[in-house]
Motif scaffolding. Structure first.
Motif, PDB file in Angstrom:
ATOM      1  N   GLU A 129       0.821  -1.203   0.000  1.00  0.00           N
ATOM      2  CA  GLU A 129       0.000   0.000   0.000  1.00  0.00           C
ATOM      3  C   GLU A 129       0.863   1.264   0.000  1.00  0.00           C
ATOM      4  O   GLU A 129       0.536   2.245  -0.647  1.00  0.00           O
ATOM      5  CB  GLU A 129      -0.929  -0.005   1.228  1.00  0.00           C
ATOM      6  N   LEU A 184       2.072   1.854  -3.515  1.00  0.00           N
ATOM      7  CA  LEU A 184       1.041   2.404  -4.394  1.00  0.00           C
ATOM      8  C   LEU A 184       0.883   3.900  -4.155  1.00  0.00           C
ATOM      9  O   LEU A 184       0.735   4.677  -5.098  1.00  0.00           O
ATOM     10  CB  LEU A 184      -0.288   1.679  -4.165  1.00  0.00           C
ATOM     11  N   MET A 185       0.929   4.306  -2.889  1.00  0.00           N
ATOM     12  CA  MET A 185       0.864   5.731  -2.580  1.00  0.00           C
ATOM     13  C   MET A 185       2.055   6.473  -3.180  1.00  0.00           C
ATOM     14  O   MET A 185       1.907   7.578  -3.720  1.00  0.00           O
ATOM     15  CB  MET A 185       0.831   5.934  -1.062  1.00  0.00           C
ATOM     16  N   MET A 220       1.641   6.980  -6.930  1.00  0.00           N
ATOM     17  CA  MET A 220       0.764   8.119  -7.194  1.00  0.00           C
ATOM     18  C   MET A 220       1.509   9.430  -6.973  1.00  0.00           C
ATOM     19  O   MET A 220       1.338  10.393  -7.730  1.00  0.00           O
ATOM     20  CB  MET A 220      -0.466   8.041  -6.297  1.00  0.00           C
ATOM     21  N   SER A 255       2.050  -2.053  -7.908  1.00  0.00           N
ATOM     22  CA  SER A 255       2.449  -0.642  -7.877  1.00  0.00           C
ATOM     23  C   SER A 255       3.420  -0.321  -9.004  1.00  0.00           C
ATOM     24  O   SER A 255       3.343   0.749  -9.621  1.00  0.00           O
ATOM     25  CB  SER A 255       3.084  -0.307  -6.531  1.00  0.00           C
ATOM     26  N   ASN A 286      -5.107   8.810 -10.254  1.00  0.00           N
ATOM     27  CA  ASN A 286      -6.293   7.985 -10.047  1.00  0.00           C
ATOM     28  C   ASN A 286      -6.200   6.688 -10.845  1.00  0.00           C
ATOM     29  O   ASN A 286      -6.563   5.613 -10.361  1.00  0.00           O
ATOM     30  CB  ASN A 286      -7.550   8.747 -10.465  1.00  0.00           C
ATOM     31  N   PHE A 304      -3.842   4.376  -9.189  1.00  0.00           N
ATOM     32  CA  PHE A 304      -4.484   3.761  -8.030  1.00  0.00           C
ATOM     33  C   PHE A 304      -5.419   2.634  -8.458  1.00  0.00           C
ATOM     34  O   PHE A 304      -5.452   1.566  -7.823  1.00  0.00           O
ATOM     35  CB  PHE A 304      -5.266   4.811  -7.250  1.00  0.00           C
ATOM     36  N   ASN A 318      -6.054   7.926  -0.480  1.00  0.00           N
ATOM     37  CA  ASN A 318      -6.748   8.139  -1.740  1.00  0.00           C
ATOM     38  C   ASN A 318      -7.904   9.120  -1.565  1.00  0.00           C
ATOM     39  O   ASN A 318      -8.179   9.942  -2.443  1.00  0.00           O
ATOM     40  CB  ASN A 318      -7.255   6.816  -2.299  1.00  0.00           C
TER      41      ASN A 318
END
Length: 235
Positions: free
Chosen positions: A1, A4-5, A8, A46, A212, A215, A230
């Motif tokens: 996680e 993934l952040m 972005m 990711s 987006n 994500f 998010n």
């Protein structure tokens, strides 16, 4: 996680920094170190989302050229070479390794939950317990991961199975309006002349759209529907 952040964050920061002469080049440390985090976190989802995001970044900014494709391909190849051997094997074995098998099994269970409880689902955060109570027979014999309580490992499956069609439709509408608001922002700016395309808000709206998408791609392999970062970005 976390990875993934960071994926972005690479896109959002590049959208504001790229070709902005008023920003110090020192700020490029932000997307660079965020990218390093994505590589170090060993998350295939990711990394895939980031590659697609960078590709879209240059296309949607109207600056895509053949040399960018060649440079991007070279960077991806070098990045792949720098990955640990174990992570390279995870890419080559995708679809047949135990991680892939477990995800496919949980996705199938989530779809069954949605079909059996299409309106309101089985309840918030109830996927792990409900799966083991009703669909444990779907786990192939001899799989050690079958002894653990696991999430759906897919954001849409997570929302659909736990909140049903009401939650899933609401979730998708939220993203629809996010893209729509960013598009309207660019439309308002374009009315004031073509030079507004260089304004930071125009660039930032593109970065938010691509973030987006990153994500959504990463969320196809993770249950991240209710992670706070998010929603902060959407606001």
């Amino acid at each position: 996680e976390l990875s993934l952040m960071m994926a972005m964050l690479v896109i959002i920061s590049l959208a504001v920094i790229h070709q902005n002469t008023k920003i110090s080049k020192l700020y490029y440390l932000l997307p660079i170190t965020a990218l390093m985090t994505v590589l170090a976190a060993s998350s295939r989802a990711s990394q895939l989302g980031l590659v697609v995001g960078l590709f879209l970044f240059f296309i949607l900014r109207g600056q895509f050229k053949i040399r960018y494709l060649l440079i991007g391909g070279l960077v991806c190849y070098i990045g792949f070479l720098l990955l640990p051997e174990g992570q390279k094997q995870r890419f080559t074995s995708a679809g047949s390794d135990s991680t892939s098998v477990s995800r496919l099994t949980y996705w199938a269970g989530g779809v069954k939950m949605f079909n059996e409880h299409p309106i309101v689902g089985v309840g918030y955060k109830c996927f792990p317990h409900y799966f083991h109570s009703h669909y444990r027979y779907m786990i192939p014999k001899g799989q050690s991961w079958g002894n653990r309580l696991e999430v759906a490992h897919n954001t849409l499956v997570e929302v659909g199975s736990e909140q049903g069609s009401i939650g899933l439709i609401t979730y998708l509408i939220m993203y629809f309006y996010s893209f729509r608001i960013n598009s309207r922002t660019r439309g308002i700016l374009r009315k004031h002349g073509p030079e507004t395309k260089t304004h930071w808000t125009y660039r930032f709206s593109i970065g938010l759209d691509i973030a987006n998408i990153v994500f959504i791609i990463g969320g196809f392999f993770m249950s991240v529907a209710f992670y706070p970062y998010n929603y902060l970005m959407l606001m």
